[in-house]
Scaffold this active site. Structure first.
Site, PDB file in Angstrom:
ATOM      1  N   ALA A  35      -6.509-124.487  33.870  1.00 23.18           N
ATOM      2  CA  ALA A  35      -7.236-123.389  34.486  1.00 23.18           C
ATOM      3  C   ALA A  35      -8.683-123.814  34.759  1.00 23.18           C
ATOM      4  O   ALA A  35      -9.161-124.363  33.944  1.00 23.18           O
ATOM      5  CB  ALA A  35      -6.922-122.069  33.823  1.00 23.18           C
ATOM      6  N   GLY A  43      -7.627-125.000  37.940  1.00 21.08           N
ATOM      7  CA  GLY A  43      -6.615-125.800  38.502  1.00 21.08           C
ATOM      8  C   GLY A  43      -7.434-126.960  39.326  1.00 21.08           C
ATOM      9  O   GLY A  43      -6.663-127.592  39.927  1.00 21.08           O
ATOM     10  N   GLY A  44      -8.686-127.239  39.159  1.00 17.86           N
ATOM     11  CA  GLY A  44      -9.279-128.197  39.757  1.00 17.86           C
ATOM     12  C   GLY A  44      -8.756-129.745  39.591  1.00 17.86           C
ATOM     13  O   GLY A  44      -8.219-130.557  40.355  1.00 17.86           O
ATOM     14  N   ARG A  47      -5.862-116.384  33.111  1.00 20.24           N
ATOM     15  CA  ARG A  47      -6.373-117.633  33.725  1.00 20.24           C
ATOM     16  C   ARG A  47      -5.064-118.413  34.150  1.00 20.24           C
ATOM     17  O   ARG A  47      -5.338-119.228  35.114  1.00 20.24           O
ATOM     18  CB  ARG A  47      -7.171-118.526  32.720  1.00 20.24           C
ATOM     19  CG  ARG A  47      -8.559-117.878  32.372  1.00 20.24           C
ATOM     20  CD  ARG A  47      -9.197-118.708  31.212  1.00 20.24           C
ATOM     21  NE  ARG A  47      -9.381-120.081  31.527  1.00 20.24           N
ATOM     22  CZ  ARG A  47     -10.281-120.753  32.156  1.00 20.24           C
ATOM     23  NH1 ARG A  47     -11.122-120.313  32.814  1.00 20.24           N
ATOM     24  NH2 ARG A  47     -10.217-121.850  32.200  1.00 20.24           N
ATOM     25  N   ASP A  59      -8.411-131.668  29.344  1.00 19.94           N
ATOM     26  CA  ASP A  59      -9.953-131.189  29.747  1.00 19.94           C
ATOM     27  C   ASP A  59      -9.896-129.897  28.707  1.00 19.94           C
ATOM     28  O   ASP A  59      -9.727-128.808  28.791  1.00 19.94           O
ATOM     29  CB  ASP A  59      -9.814-130.446  31.091  1.00 19.94           C
ATOM     30  CG  ASP A  59     -11.345-130.284  31.349  1.00 19.94           C
ATOM     31  OD1 ASP A  59     -12.287-131.131  31.164  1.00 19.94           O
ATOM     32  OD2 ASP A  59     -11.658-129.182  32.047  1.00 19.94           O
ATOM     33  N   CYS A 116     -17.033-130.811  29.262  1.00 17.19           N
ATOM     34  CA  CYS A 116     -18.200-130.511  30.286  1.00 17.19           C
ATOM     35  C   CYS A 116     -19.171-130.168  29.221  1.00 17.19           C
ATOM     36  O   CYS A 116     -19.949-129.204  29.662  1.00 17.19           O
ATOM     37  CB  CYS A 116     -17.874-129.194  31.228  1.00 17.19           C
ATOM     38  SG  CYS A 116     -17.425-127.680  30.479  1.00 17.19           S
TER      39      CYS A 116
END
Length: 477
Positions: free
Chosen positions: A120, A122-123, A147, A187, A240
């Site tokens: 989530a 979804g990118g 999400r 991720d 990130c």
């Protein structure tokens, strides 16, 4: 920006003479980018030609590409492409530019079994889907239920046919899918140091203790990912955050625990060096020969609908349970065939008929062509949602509309993005046809298109098209 004192101390020590330049980046505007969806764009002309036409209508120059991702461009946030009909039709995905690096590094090939483990909103999943095309299998997982619904909506908007959206933790998936995937995207949930400019609340949530908690969780997730990867397969790990504890140290731990893996690339994206918020990516390869299986035969599936075999949502009430017992009956297949023959081209109708069709209550789905056992898993979306059986009729889904190309529908109505009726359609209003348009349309279901791209369903009656755009998606433009 007031950064946490402990964060400043750590970053000063880590960056040395680059600290001042890094700190200065927080005073700059954030970078905005969009990535084009080649599942939809590039089917009528070359990808470059179609992108140029879309960008022109958006009023966005093509002078600055995101160099590490395919078909991605920076834009001025004043342009607000998220409020344009093209966004609602899934022609592009708005994404933080440095975050595009992870899926670009994984770059799966068509036919692969791919897992996006922490997917989530979804990118990365929608980016991975463009590499797969309509082949292979994409399992997009998100542990948070709310999400996972957002993830499912983005899979729908981008017209992805071969994705299954699950709502599980990594332990459950590892138990269910040992030695199954060719490529896995991780991720990982992190302390979010690269989100400080975008989400000021991330500053308040940061602490050294949270960094430690995140690092421990990331190691567990990676361990579970390793269980699911086939020999010769690839894991791309990304965060990130800037924390070494959550990046290089996690990779070092993983390689010590899994000596059959090697790291072939590790890269950091810094906000003072690249035009983005920052990202860490590492590509891990398992030793062995990677074999791609053939897609399963669908010859024995033609013209049938399976009984409820998967657990999506528990049926509630006697009415729902009665309907579930009837699923797969000749009556439903006749209703489906009536719709397919009237509205879709022969090739598209056969693609649906020849797939593995399953029911959740009254909802009909077509599973991806690679066999995947989903029993016992919490599922948000099982492949392509085809539609719903109601009393004596079949009603197509919005997912099906967005997964189609205009050329795959026999009954269409064409609007342009400049037509006042276009915004009205996205806000639930009926479309009024000219007599010439009405003469070209058959009564009943019609695919409403804007500039040649499917936008949703309507129902023709004379010179009026009754709106069937989902109520929950209206009023966004």
């Amino acid at each position: 920006m007031n950064l946490p004192i402990e964060f400043e101390k750590k970053m000063k020590a880590f960056l040395g003479n680059e600290w001042e330049e890094f700190l200065y980046s927080y005073d700059n505007n954030r970078f905005q980018a969009l990535r084009f969806n080649t599942l939809k764009v590039g089917k009528n002309k070359s990808v470059e030609e179609e992108i140029a036409g879309i960008m022109d209508k958006l009023g966005i120059p093509m002078d600055k590409k995101v160099t590490w991702a395919n078909d991605a461009y920076y834009y001025d946030e004043k342009k607000r492409p998220g409020k344009h009909p093209y966004h609602e039709m899934g022609l592009y995905y708005i994404q933080e530019p440095s975050a595009m690096s992870a899926a670009a590094l994984l770059a799966p090939k068509p036919g692969m079994r791919v897992l996006d483990l922490c997917a989530a909103p979804g990118g990365k999943s929608t980016q991975l889907a463009t590499y797969l095309g309509d082949s292979g299998l994409l399992v997009s997982n998100e542990i948070n239920t709310q999400r996972s619904r957002i993830l499912s909506q983005n899979i729908e908007r981008m017209g992805i046919k071969n994705a299954v959206v699950t709502n599980e933790d990594s332990f459950a998936l590892a138990a269910h899918f040992p030695n199954f995937f060719h490529a896995i995207q991780v991720d990982a949930p992190c302390s979010g140091e690269g989100m400080f400019r975008k989400l000021p609340e991330a500053v308040n949530e940061w602490s050294p203790q949270n960094v430690e908690i995140c690092a421990a969780r990331q190691k567990e997730i990676l361990d579970n990912a390793a269980v699911m990867l086939k020999p010769g397969g690839v894991i791309v790990y990304s965060t990130c955050t800037f924390s070494r504890e959550e990046n290089e140290d996690v990779i070092e731990y993983f390689l010590n625990e899994h000596p059959d893996f090697t790291v072939v690339k590790m890269e950091r994206f810094w906000p003072h060096k690249q035009d983005g918020e920052g990202h860490f990516v590492a590509k891990l390869v398992r030793r062995g020969e990677l074999l791609l299986e053939e897609t399963v035969s669908t010859q024995d599936r033609t013209g049938s609908i399976a009984e409820d075999t998967l657990e999506k949502r528990k049926s509630s009430g006697k009415k729902d349970n009665k309907k579930s017992k009837k699923s797969g009956g000749k009556e439903n297949m006749e209703l489906l065939n009536e719709f397919l023959d009237a509205i879709l081209t022969d090739d598209m109708a056969e693609w649906i008929r020849n797939g593995k069709l399953v029911m959740f209550g009254d909802q009909l789905y077509r599973l991806p062509d690679i066999d995947v056992d989903l029993k016992g898993l919490k599922i948000q979306r099982a492949g392509l949602h085809i539609g719903e059986f109601k009393k004596n009729r079949f009603e197509p889904s919005h997912s099906l509309a967005l997964a189609l190309k205009k050329s795959e529908a026999e009954n269409t109505v064409e609007l342009t993005c400049d037509d006042p009726q276009t915004n009205g359609f996205f806000n639930g209003l009926s479309i009024m046809l000219t007599q010439e348009q009405a003469d070209k349309c058959k009564k009943g279901w019609v695919l409403v298109c804007v500039d040649g791209y499917p936008a949703g369903w309507g129902k023709v009656n004379g010179t009026q098209v009754k709106n069937h755009y989902p109520k929950g998606l209206r009023n966004k433009i």
